[in-house]
Every structure is written in C-alpha cells, then in structure tokens.
Design a protein around this motif. Structure first.
Motif, PDB file in Angstrom:
ATOM      1  N   GLY A  78      61.600  45.199  47.962  1.00  0.00           N
ATOM      2  CA  GLY A  78      62.880  44.689  47.473  1.00  0.00           C
ATOM      3  C   GLY A  78      62.929  44.789  45.965  1.00  0.00           C
ATOM      4  N   GLY A  79      64.127  45.075  45.425  1.00  0.00           N
ATOM      5  CA  GLY A  79      64.247  45.316  43.990  1.00  0.00           C
ATOM      6  C   GLY A  79      63.788  44.169  43.116  1.00  0.00           C
ATOM      7  N   GLY A  80      64.050  42.918  43.543  1.00  0.00           N
ATOM      8  CA  GLY A  80      63.614  41.776  42.749  1.00  0.00           C
ATOM      9  C   GLY A  80      62.111  41.669  42.678  1.00  0.00           C
ATOM     10  N   VAL A  81      61.441  41.900  43.815  1.00  0.00           N
ATOM     11  CA  VAL A  81      59.982  41.854  43.877  1.00  0.00           C
ATOM     12  C   VAL A  81      59.368  43.038  43.138  1.00  0.00           C
ATOM     13  CG1 VAL A  81      57.993  42.037  45.416  1.00  0.00           C
ATOM     14  CG2 VAL A  81      59.897  40.529  46.013  1.00  0.00           C
ATOM     15  N   ASN A  82      59.854  44.242  43.449  1.00  0.00           N
ATOM     16  CA  ASN A  82      59.269  45.452  42.869  1.00  0.00           C
ATOM     17  C   ASN A  82      59.307  45.438  41.344  1.00  0.00           C
ATOM     18  OD1 ASN A  82      59.015  46.299  45.518  1.00  0.00           O
ATOM     19  ND2 ASN A  82      60.776  47.673  45.445  1.00  0.00           N
ATOM     20  N   THR A  83      60.453  45.054  40.799  1.00  0.00           N
ATOM     21  CA  THR A  83      60.589  45.089  39.341  1.00  0.00           C
ATOM     22  C   THR A  83      59.827  43.960  38.667  1.00  0.00           C
ATOM     23  OG1 THR A  83      62.705  43.909  39.526  1.00  0.00           O
ATOM     24  CG2 THR A  83      62.798  46.305  39.415  1.00  0.00           C
ATOM     25  N   ALA A  84      59.773  42.791  39.306  1.00  0.00           N
ATOM     26  CA  ALA A  84      58.972  41.697  38.747  1.00  0.00           C
ATOM     27  C   ALA A  84      57.502  42.105  38.682  1.00  0.00           C
ATOM     28  CB  ALA A  84      59.144  40.430  39.581  1.00  0.00           C
ATOM     29  N   MET A  85      57.014  42.723  39.757  1.00  0.00           N
ATOM     30  CA  MET A  85      55.629  43.197  39.787  1.00  0.00           C
ATOM     31  C   MET A  85      55.385  44.219  38.678  1.00  0.00           C
ATOM     32  SD  MET A  85      53.820  41.921  42.439  1.00  0.00           S
ATOM     33  CE  MET A  85      53.959  41.296  44.114  1.00  0.00           C
ATOM     34  N   ASN A  86      56.339  45.126  38.493  1.00  0.00           N
ATOM     35  CA  ASN A  86      56.167  46.175  37.493  1.00  0.00           C
ATOM     36  C   ASN A  86      56.185  45.609  36.081  1.00  0.00           C
ATOM     37  OD1 ASN A  86      55.871  48.861  36.553  1.00  0.00           O
ATOM     38  ND2 ASN A  86      58.068  48.995  36.193  1.00  0.00           N
ATOM     39  N   PHE A  87      57.159  44.762  35.769  1.00  0.00           N
ATOM     40  CA  PHE A  87      57.225  44.180  34.428  1.00  0.00           C
ATOM     41  C   PHE A  87      55.940  43.415  34.109  1.00  0.00           C
ATOM     42  CE2 PHE A  87      62.011  44.384  34.799  1.00  0.00           C
ATOM     43  CZ  PHE A  87      62.194  45.230  33.710  1.00  0.00           C
ATOM     44  N   SER A  88      55.458  42.649  35.074  1.00  0.00           N
ATOM     45  CA  SER A  88      54.228  41.893  34.858  1.00  0.00           C
ATOM     46  C   SER A  88      53.041  42.819  34.647  1.00  0.00           C
ATOM     47  CB  SER A  88      53.971  40.972  36.053  1.00  0.00           C
ATOM     48  OG  SER A  88      52.778  40.246  35.876  1.00  0.00           O
ATOM     49  N   ASN A  89      52.980  43.881  35.453  1.00  0.00           N
ATOM     50  CA  ASN A  89      51.887  44.843  35.333  1.00  0.00           C
ATOM     51  C   ASN A  89      51.903  45.553  33.976  1.00  0.00           C
ATOM     52  OD1 ASN A  89      49.665  46.145  36.896  1.00  0.00           O
ATOM     53  ND2 ASN A  89      50.839  48.007  36.490  1.00  0.00           N
ATOM     54  N   LEU A  90      53.102  45.694  33.397  1.00  0.00           N
ATOM     55  CA  LEU A  90      53.239  46.322  32.080  1.00  0.00           C
ATOM     56  C   LEU A  90      52.935  45.348  30.938  1.00  0.00           C
ATOM     57  CD1 LEU A  90      56.482  48.418  32.725  1.00  0.00           C
ATOM     58  CD2 LEU A  90      54.161  49.315  32.426  1.00  0.00           C
ATOM     59  N   GLY A  91      52.624  44.100  31.298  1.00  0.00           N
ATOM     60  CA  GLY A  91      52.207  43.130  30.290  1.00  0.00           C
ATOM     61  C   GLY A  91      53.287  42.201  29.786  1.00  0.00           C
ATOM     62  N   LEU A  92      54.471  42.213  30.428  1.00  0.00           N
ATOM     63  CA  LEU A  92      55.556  41.344  30.003  1.00  0.00           C
ATOM     64  C   LEU A  92      55.489  40.002  30.746  1.00  0.00           C
ATOM     65  CD1 LEU A  92      56.555  44.301  29.283  1.00  0.00           C
ATOM     66  CD2 LEU A  92      58.864  43.373  29.469  1.00  0.00           C
ATOM     67  N   LYS A  93      55.780  38.931  30.048  1.00  0.00           N
ATOM     68  CA  LYS A  93      55.846  37.610  30.655  1.00  0.00           C
ATOM     69  C   LYS A  93      57.100  37.575  31.518  1.00  0.00           C
ATOM     70  CE  LYS A  93      55.605  32.689  29.529  1.00  0.00           C
ATOM     71  NZ  LYS A  93      55.606  31.683  28.434  1.00  0.00           N
ATOM     72  N   THR A  94      56.913  37.420  32.841  1.00  0.00           N
ATOM     73  CA  THR A  94      57.984  37.704  33.801  1.00  0.00           C
ATOM     74  C   THR A  94      58.294  36.512  34.695  1.00  0.00           C
ATOM     75  OG1 THR A  94      57.244  40.017  33.855  1.00  0.00           O
ATOM     76  CG2 THR A  94      58.683  39.294  35.639  1.00  0.00           C
ATOM     77  N   SER A  95      59.586  36.336  34.971  1.00  0.00           N
ATOM     78  CA  SER A  95      60.046  35.380  35.970  1.00  0.00           C
ATOM     79  C   SER A  95      60.978  36.120  36.926  1.00  0.00           C
ATOM     80  CB  SER A  95      60.783  34.213  35.310  1.00  0.00           C
ATOM     81  OG  SER A  95      61.169  33.253  36.278  1.00  0.00           O
TER      82      SER A  95
END
Length: 348
Positions: free
Chosen positions: A55-72
């Motif tokens: 799902g887009g919400g999950v996929n992008t949250a995972m990606n942003f976090s993996n890229l080192g961004l503080k994510t919600s």
C-alpha cells in the motif's frame, strides 16, 4: 517535528505466481490490450507464493525511513488478522505510528497479486479501510509539525480529503508532494487542479497524466522526430497543462522509457536503471518518494534526483514485495558511482 508524514493506503499483499499463466494480446483497430489468463475451470498449480505488507502509505513510509528521514504515517486499518500483519511489519522500524487510524468495524485492505513470468502483475484489490478515511480521522496537528507531506494514491471516498489536507499543508508552509492515483484523477481535472495548485511536486505515470489532462499520445509521430526530442510532444503538452503554478516540479513516469520532469524552464529525461525484474509492485511508490527525498539530498538537482529514484525503483522490482529491495542513500550513491555512464538529459 518529523521530516515527512505520509498519507495513503495499507494492505496485506499476497503474491501468487504460476507457470500456467498466459499473456494474451488482443488487437482492435485502434488499440492493443494484454490480459493474464488461466485455463478456465482448471485447478492451477502455484509455482511461487509470498505475502508482504504493501500500500502506498506503508511503502513510502518504509522508504522515507530507510533513506534516513524522520517519518510518520497516516493510514487506516481494521482490527483483524491483516491489521496485525501490517503493524508487525513496522516492528524495528523507526516510524511513528501514533497517527494511524484503526477502526474495528472495517476490514483492513487486502490484495492478491498475480505475477506473470515477465515480472509484471495483475492486482485483485479489496480496498477496505483504505477507501474510508474521513477528514475527522486525520491529525492535522501532526501535518502542521512536519516539513513534508507526501500524499500517496488514495482510494474511494478517501479521495474527498485530499483537497482539505493539501490546502491545510500549503497554508501552513508545509512542502507537499502529491502522487496522484487514478481514483483522485477520476474526480475530474477541476478537483485535481486544486490539489495540484497546493503541491510543490506532482508525480503521475503517463497513463494517469493522459487521463487527467485528456491528452492522448498520438502513435503517428515519426520515430526520428521522437528520438531527437527525447520527450513525445504530446507528453510535453501534458506537462504544460499539469503545471499550474511557479516553483513546481511535475514528474511523469513512462515505463520502459524511463521518467521525465518539468520545472517550467527545462525538461529532464532519465532512462530506467537496468536490472532484473521479479515484480513491478511498489516501483512507482519507491520512485516518487525517492525523488521527493532526493531533492533535499542533491540540493534540488532535478536530473540527479530522477537518477536516485530510478536506482531505488530498480532495487524494488528486483525482489518480491513492494519494500524488499529498497536502498539507502549511501547504497544508491554507491550504485551510481559504479555506473558512471548512467545519466539523464536536459531538453529545452
């Protein structure tokens, strides 16, 4: 305060592959369509099987976090076995889940992904809670305290909140990246235009851009002219219609042809980053969210950000699951350093 807050869908994805699947091409006078088919009435053997959260919400949250961004993340789920799978997938991830919406009276989104031997897929989707996000569900204070609001494709009635959240973010000087999906596009260009006007970055694939602008890519343009211009003239017309304000970047992805961007002054064309293809699910989410994050990493270098996005997207399609092949910024930069001939081109 977080670097980015995402809003989108959350699903439990079940991947099914069978060697008995066929790709059937159907031609009419004006178009060609392709279908995945199985022997009618037969018991079909499964060659490979896997389940992952998507799902887009999950996929992008995972990606942003993996890229080192503080994510919600903001997404809506039920209280069932599938919601347990969604929440379990975030264990050990540095992602704030305090803004998710959980309602025991609705079902969590669920998808069956039929994967072809070519790596492409057909998705049987039950939207469930993903189509039921209401304005009253959303923590607007959390959006106000983020630097970036990333809007992933929304489904069903959830598209009704898009204008409100994009307007709120813009009014509070929150950078907005809008990855428009077909559900929001079907609400009409006048509705879509209001959301685009409040977005700093807008990402669509070519089919979505065509649907939104009502501009069709004519097949009669000469190959010689197309190869010289790099970007089809009809695609350029899509850019002109989609760019509704200054200081805005529009991105259109075009499958095997790569991706294009337009900032009002220059067009950018970036080819795909070649690699093995296992499943294309999640490639669009990885591309769009990486591009948004990479602009900060590269100091708004649009062409290089397209390259970052292409490399990360290639990593995702090389594995089963929409988040399995995600790379960090350091891994992306290492890959680019090892492939010095891979680059983008600028077109006026």
């Amino acid at each position: 305060m977080c670097d980015v807050i995402t809003i989108g869908s959350a699903t439990m994805d079940v991947f099914v592959e069978s060697d008995d699947a066929n790709i059937v091409s159907v031609y009419t006078k004006n178009k060609k369509s392709e279908f995945m088919s199985y022997p009618y009435g037969a018991k079909v053997e499964i060659t490979d099987f896997a389940s992952n959260v998507g799902g887009g919400g999950v996929n992008t949250a995972m990606n942003f976090s993996n890229l080192g961004l503080k994510t919600s993340a903001i997404f809506k789920i039920g209280d069932d076995i599938y919601s347990e799978g969604v929440l379990d997938s975030f264990k050990g991830k540095n992602i704030d889940l305090s803004n998710i919406i959980q309602n025991p009276s609705v079902s969590t989104g669920f998808s069956i992904i039929l994967v072809s031997f070519q790596g492409d897929r057909t998705v049987l989707a039950h939207r469930g809670a993903n189509a039921m996000i209401k304005k009253s569900d959303i923590n607007f204070d959390a959006i106000k305290n983020a630097k970036l609001l990333y809007i992933a494709p929304m489904n069903g009635d959830s598209t009704k909140v898009l204008d409100d959240i994009a307007t709120f973010a813009a009014e509070n000087n929150i950078y907005v990246c809008f990855n428009a999906g077909s559900s929001s596009i079907k609400r009409g260009f006048n509705y879509l235009k209001k959301i685009i006007a409040n977005s700093s970055i807008v990402v669509m694939n070519k089919e979505e851009a065509s649907m939104a602008t009502q501009i069709q890519v004519r097949p009669d343009t000469s190959k010689e002219k197309f190869s010289e211009e790099l970007i089809h003239p009809d695609v350029k017309e899509m850019f002109y219609k989609l760019k509704v304000r200054d200081s805005q970047i529009i991105v259109i992805t075009d499958g095997g042809r790569g991706a294009y961007a337009y900032d009002g002054k220059m067009f950018y064309q970036c080819p795909i980053f070649e690699g093995p293809v296992v499943s294309t699910l999640g490639a669009g989410d990885a591309f769009a969210s990486t591009f948004c994050a990479a602009l900060g990493r590269t100091k708004n270098d649009i062409g290089r950000s397209l390259m970052y996005a292409s490399v990360n997207s290639a990593g995702v399609v090389s594995a089963f699951g929409a988040t399995q092949g995600l790379k960090t910024f350091e891994e992306i930069e290492k890959t680019l350093a090892e492939n010095p001939d891979y680059s983008y081109r600028e077109v006026k």
